[in-house]
Design a protein around this motif. Sequence first.
Motif, PDB file in Angstrom:
ATOM      1  N   UNK A 227       0.810  -1.218   0.000  1.00 48.29           N
ATOM      2  CA  UNK A 227       0.000   0.000   0.000  1.00 48.29           C
ATOM      3  C   UNK A 227       0.847   1.274   0.000  1.00 48.29           C
ATOM      4  N   UNK A 228       2.112   1.150  -0.364  1.00 50.10           N
ATOM      5  CA  UNK A 228       2.985   2.323  -0.391  1.00 50.10           C
ATOM      6  C   UNK A 228       2.481   3.371  -1.379  1.00 50.10           C
ATOM      7  N   UNK A 229       2.545   4.625  -0.959  1.00 54.45           N
ATOM      8  CA  UNK A 229       2.141   5.714  -1.851  1.00 54.45           C
ATOM      9  C   UNK A 229       3.210   5.993  -2.908  1.00 54.45           C
ATOM     10  N   UNK A 230       4.435   5.555  -2.640  1.00 52.23           N
ATOM     11  CA  UNK A 230       5.525   5.824  -3.581  1.00 52.23           C
ATOM     12  C   UNK A 230       6.302   4.525  -3.821  1.00 52.23           C
ATOM     13  N   UNK A 231       5.722   3.560  -4.504  1.00 54.11           N
ATOM     14  CA  UNK A 231       6.459   2.324  -4.800  1.00 54.11           C
ATOM     15  C   UNK A 231       7.596   2.606  -5.782  1.00 54.11           C
ATOM     16  N   UNK A 232       8.743   2.011  -5.537  1.00 55.49           N
ATOM     17  CA  UNK A 232       9.896   2.262  -6.411  1.00 55.49           C
ATOM     18  C   UNK A 232      10.483   0.991  -6.999  1.00 55.49           C
ATOM     19  N   UNK A 233       9.948  -0.161  -6.618  1.00 52.24           N
ATOM     20  CA  UNK A 233      10.522  -1.415  -7.074  1.00 52.24           C
ATOM     21  C   UNK A 233       9.825  -1.990  -8.296  1.00 52.24           C
ATOM     22  N   UNK A 234      10.173  -3.225  -8.614  1.00 56.35           N
ATOM     23  CA  UNK A 234       9.577  -3.913  -9.748  1.00 56.35           C
ATOM     24  C   UNK A 234       8.089  -4.138  -9.478  1.00 56.35           C
ATOM     25  N   UNK A 235       7.214  -3.701 -10.365  1.00 56.71           N
ATOM     26  CA  UNK A 235       5.773  -3.880 -10.127  1.00 56.71           C
ATOM     27  C   UNK A 235       5.428  -5.334  -9.805  1.00 56.71           C
ATOM     28  N   UNK A 236       4.575  -5.516  -8.848  1.00 58.52           N
ATOM     29  CA  UNK A 236       4.072  -6.819  -8.384  1.00 58.52           C
ATOM     30  C   UNK A 236       5.126  -7.603  -7.596  1.00 58.52           C
ATOM     31  N   UNK A 237       6.301  -7.816  -8.163  1.00 56.91           N
ATOM     32  CA  UNK A 237       7.284  -8.688  -7.531  1.00 56.91           C
ATOM     33  C   UNK A 237       7.892  -8.073  -6.278  1.00 56.91           C
TER      34      UNK A 237
END
Length: 410
Positions: A227-237
């Motif tokens: 639920x991070x507002x600022x995801x920075x990693x590989x989507x889904x994984x």
Amino acid sequence: MAPAYAKDEKSPVEAIMETADKHKMKVFMSSGWAVDQDDDLRKPEIKETQEKIMIETSAKFKHHKSFFGWYLPVEDSFEPYLSDHAVEAVNTLADKARTLTPGKQIMISPYGICYADINNKKFAEQIKKLKVDIIAYQDEVGCVREPMPMKQMKENFSILGKIHKETNIQFWANIESFTWEKGDNDRESALIPAAFPRYLSQMTGVSLAGAKEVISFSIYGIFDKPDSEIPIGQPCYSAKAYQDFMDWKEGKGRWPLLETTFKGEIVHSAINKKITSNNHIKDIKRLTDKKLGQETTVDNAWVNFNTRMDIVIDMGKEIKINTLAGRFLHYRKQSVALPSFVHFYVSKDNKEFVKISTVAMEASKNDKFDCWIDIALADNIDTTARYIKVEADSRENNKIYCDEVFVNPN
């Protein structure tokens, strides 16, 4: 040195330290790089710049409670053992750190253990010369310095643990949580999350070797809170990596059993029980001998079923069954993959079998280079039977490698 931000703005590092203070975190501040990650430790201008970094860093941030110590990125390689100039560079900066910030911890995180001459007495001698508080050895599993590195990594860390018992330096592990999107060890190739079973094996291995603390390169971009507002990693994984890690911490699902298998042999009800297979597989008895394989296809504990597994275990008499499991290997580079599905059946007469569970096994698509072990777990069964059948379906026509089938593992 001129700041890389506007003079009327607060340092971004200050924001990090304030947040770390708030959450009672421990931060190791770095002294580099002077130029880049290929800094030549023998050049006086490199050392001079590193010391300038330390002076400015301590002046700006040493008042923070979270300023726990220094990470000196000058450790060089252990191939075949730490060089004299690397020892000198580390000790020079360690002396500077203690002058600037008395009482703060000093850590290095060297690489090259894979190709180190670790049994050479010079290897241990160089370690004992270091004036640091902590050595967090890179495990190099993510970097795949050799095709299937896990077995040797665990053996080397076991030796490191013994060496550190003769020093006053804390033994830590820096395990690599990543794998590569494109080419391995290519700076143009993105780091992406490794399969969590691989990561769990790394954590377990270094802990068994005696590592006091386990840190990881890297966390940001590898683990993303869903639920991070600022995801920075590989989507889904990256979200999956985070969820698997949190489930492991909370003791959920298959993770406790899988972790236990990484610690050694497991007692269970089917040990040395009669086992048969319609596949006419050689060495089928290995599936109930409690000897577990490691992350390599040449380990004799693995039974190769080609593309279809079909076995029956005779328990000798009817017993209460609560848990069934099978342990499998995944190494796409050699056409070995986790089954797509594992089916568990029970019978009282070896004629009529009742399916009690079908387990869908997950296999990360980030498997260009990695070899790992996972487990299919069926629990809370609550039935009685004498015969247990296990069938496994091939994933995309790859080979199935299994080393043990567990009945009521302790």
